[in-house]
Design a protein around this motif. Sequence first.
Motif, PDB file in Angstrom:
ATOM      1  N   GLN A  99       0.817  -1.203   0.000  1.00  0.00           N
ATOM      2  CA  GLN A  99       0.000   0.000   0.000  1.00  0.00           C
ATOM      3  C   GLN A  99       0.858   1.263   0.000  1.00  0.00           C
ATOM      4  O   GLN A  99       0.450   2.290  -0.523  1.00  0.00           O
ATOM      5  N   MET A 100       2.065   1.190   0.563  1.00  0.00           N
ATOM      6  CA  MET A 100       2.969   2.337   0.498  1.00  0.00           C
ATOM      7  C   MET A 100       3.339   2.634  -0.950  1.00  0.00           C
ATOM      8  O   MET A 100       3.343   3.798  -1.382  1.00  0.00           O
ATOM      9  N   ARG A 101       3.649   1.583  -1.720  1.00  0.00           N
ATOM     10  CA  ARG A 101       3.967   1.784  -3.137  1.00  0.00           C
ATOM     11  C   ARG A 101       2.748   2.304  -3.897  1.00  0.00           C
ATOM     12  O   ARG A 101       2.866   3.172  -4.768  1.00  0.00           O
ATOM     13  N   THR A 102       1.566   1.792  -3.533  1.00  0.00           N
ATOM     14  CA  THR A 102       0.341   2.235  -4.221  1.00  0.00           C
ATOM     15  C   THR A 102       0.068   3.706  -3.949  1.00  0.00           C
ATOM     16  O   THR A 102      -0.296   4.464  -4.852  1.00  0.00           O
ATOM     17  N   VAL A 103       0.273   4.134  -2.695  1.00  0.00           N
ATOM     18  CA  VAL A 103       0.024   5.540  -2.347  1.00  0.00           C
ATOM     19  C   VAL A 103       0.991   6.456  -3.081  1.00  0.00           C
ATOM     20  O   VAL A 103       0.591   7.490  -3.645  1.00  0.00           O
ATOM     21  N   LEU A 104       2.280   6.094  -3.132  1.00  0.00           N
ATOM     22  CA  LEU A 104       3.262   6.926  -3.837  1.00  0.00           C
ATOM     23  C   LEU A 104       2.956   6.988  -5.324  1.00  0.00           C
ATOM     24  O   LEU A 104       3.130   8.037  -5.969  1.00  0.00           O
ATOM     25  N   VAL A 148      -3.531  14.507  -3.295  1.00  0.00           N
ATOM     26  CA  VAL A 148      -4.635  13.553  -3.370  1.00  0.00           C
ATOM     27  C   VAL A 148      -5.269  13.460  -1.987  1.00  0.00           C
ATOM     28  O   VAL A 148      -4.561  13.427  -0.973  1.00  0.00           O
ATOM     29  N   THR A 149      -6.583  13.437  -1.944  1.00  0.00           N
ATOM     30  CA  THR A 149      -7.260  13.262  -0.655  1.00  0.00           C
ATOM     31  C   THR A 149      -7.266  11.784  -0.282  1.00  0.00           C
ATOM     32  O   THR A 149      -7.185  10.904  -1.149  1.00  0.00           O
ATOM     33  N   PHE A 150      -7.373  11.523   0.987  1.00  0.00           N
ATOM     34  CA  PHE A 150      -7.346  10.132   1.464  1.00  0.00           C
ATOM     35  C   PHE A 150      -8.508   9.323   0.896  1.00  0.00           C
ATOM     36  O   PHE A 150      -8.366   8.139   0.594  1.00  0.00           O
ATOM     37  N   ASP A 151      -9.682   9.947   0.740  1.00  0.00           N
ATOM     38  CA  ASP A 151     -10.840   9.227   0.209  1.00  0.00           C
ATOM     39  C   ASP A 151     -10.633   8.758  -1.218  1.00  0.00           C
ATOM     40  O   ASP A 151     -11.187   7.731  -1.631  1.00  0.00           O
ATOM     41  N   HIS A 152      -9.812   9.496  -1.997  1.00  0.00           N
ATOM     42  CA  HIS A 152      -9.596   9.163  -3.402  1.00  0.00           C
ATOM     43  C   HIS A 152      -8.587   8.040  -3.588  1.00  0.00           C
ATOM     44  O   HIS A 152      -8.292   7.662  -4.732  1.00  0.00           O
ATOM     45  N   PHE A 199      -9.163   5.087  -2.699  1.00  0.00           N
ATOM     46  CA  PHE A 199      -9.929   3.833  -2.742  1.00  0.00           C
ATOM     47  C   PHE A 199     -10.950   3.884  -3.862  1.00  0.00           C
ATOM     48  O   PHE A 199     -11.261   4.938  -4.424  1.00  0.00           O
ATOM     49  N   GLY A 200     -11.483   2.713  -4.142  1.00  0.00           N
ATOM     50  CA  GLY A 200     -12.547   2.601  -5.116  1.00  0.00           C
ATOM     51  C   GLY A 200     -13.883   2.974  -4.506  1.00  0.00           C
ATOM     52  O   GLY A 200     -13.972   3.451  -3.377  1.00  0.00           O
ATOM     53  N   PRO A 201     -14.967   2.726  -5.221  1.00  0.00           N
ATOM     54  CA  PRO A 201     -16.296   3.098  -4.706  1.00  0.00           C
ATOM     55  C   PRO A 201     -16.732   2.281  -3.486  1.00  0.00           C
ATOM     56  O   PRO A 201     -17.467   2.775  -2.647  1.00  0.00           O
ATOM     57  N   THR A 202     -16.284   1.026  -3.381  1.00  0.00           N
ATOM     58  CA  THR A 202     -16.683   0.176  -2.245  1.00  0.00           C
ATOM     59  C   THR A 202     -15.453  -0.482  -1.628  1.00  0.00           C
ATOM     60  O   THR A 202     -15.184  -1.677  -1.840  1.00  0.00           O
ATOM     61  N   PRO A 203     -14.685   0.253  -0.875  1.00  0.00           N
ATOM     62  CA  PRO A 203     -13.478  -0.346  -0.258  1.00  0.00           C
ATOM     63  C   PRO A 203     -13.850  -1.261   0.897  1.00  0.00           C
ATOM     64  O   PRO A 203     -14.872  -1.081   1.553  1.00  0.00           O
ATOM     65  N   VAL A 204     -12.987  -2.233   1.137  1.00  0.00           N
ATOM     66  CA  VAL A 204     -13.182  -3.133   2.264  1.00  0.00           C
ATOM     67  C   VAL A 204     -12.424  -2.589   3.461  1.00  0.00           C
ATOM     68  O   VAL A 204     -11.509  -1.763   3.324  1.00  0.00           O
ATOM     69  N   THR A 264      -5.184  -0.893   6.245  1.00  0.00           N
ATOM     70  CA  THR A 264      -3.810  -1.082   5.788  1.00  0.00           C
ATOM     71  C   THR A 264      -3.288   0.164   5.083  1.00  0.00           C
ATOM     72  O   THR A 264      -2.130   0.566   5.273  1.00  0.00           O
ATOM     73  N   THR A 265      -4.130   0.801   4.276  1.00  0.00           N
ATOM     74  CA  THR A 265      -3.717   2.022   3.578  1.00  0.00           C
ATOM     75  C   THR A 265      -3.433   3.149   4.572  1.00  0.00           C
ATOM     76  O   THR A 265      -2.486   3.921   4.406  1.00  0.00           O
ATOM     77  N   PHE A 266      -4.238   3.242   5.592  1.00  0.00           N
ATOM     78  CA  PHE A 266      -4.016   4.284   6.606  1.00  0.00           C
ATOM     79  C   PHE A 266      -2.686   4.068   7.318  1.00  0.00           C
ATOM     80  O   PHE A 266      -1.937   5.023   7.570  1.00  0.00           O
TER      81      PHE A 266
END
Length: 270
Positions: free
Chosen positions: A197-202, A210-214, A216-221, A227-229
């Motif tokens: 998730q660190m690589r995905t965020v970068l 980028v805002t934190f809400d963006h 994720f997709g429309p229905t995150p688990v 994990t992203t947080f």
Amino acid sequence: MPRLLQSGSINMDKTTMDGQPLIQVSDFKGPLDLLLHLIKTNEMDIYDIRIATITTQYLDYLHQMQTLRLDVAGEYFVMAANLMAIKAKLLLPKPQTVVPAEDEEAYSDPREELVNQLLEYQRYQQAAQDLKRRAQERQQHFTRSAMAVPSDTPLTVAPGTTVADLQSALLKLVHRVSVARPVTQRVASERFTVKDQMRTVLHRLNRQPVTFDHLFGPTPVLEEVVTTFLAVLELAKRHQIALHQASRLVPLQLNAVVKGDDDHDTTRTD
């Protein structure tokens, strides 16, 4: 025969020299109230009423009421007729012939209906006394009336926050609660790791805010969000991203951090 003592109330707890009860005429709440008083005074079992005694005292009470020219409600005379009818049924001789067992079971005590009425009336009396006791207890409490909020009372919100912002935040919260799934957990292999998730965020930042809400997709688990947080916190700890939030009501904003030539961290917002 009971002797009249005084009008205005009835009291048969005391007796005269000849052993007869002293009766004081009173305003009973009805014939059942009078019958319960007579049963209590004579120390009778409510399930085994001596109809002859009760009927005699009941009729004496009505006679005294009429002697004093006091108004007697018609329901008192209806009860007197019922008492005399029950007394007459009890005085009738029982047949001496042998009757089948089922006929004996079918025989009902003439006093049964009266006993049921007295028991029901007694329950209502007890309920009324309980409500009266609670009302008296409630009178011991003082409740302050609602006060209007002064117009000059400051709101404890961030500067610039409007009522529309608060309403929007509330609607979002209600929507999230309404669509939330029941809390269940299934033991499964780990699909998201902090490192991935660190690589995905970068990658998502791409040197753009980028805002934190963006992220994720429309229905995150739930697992992905948590994990992203954690990945965001780790990147901020390593000074690879910068976090900014104008107020508690706006989303968390992420910015990529690029090191300059002088090795000082700066935040890129372009």
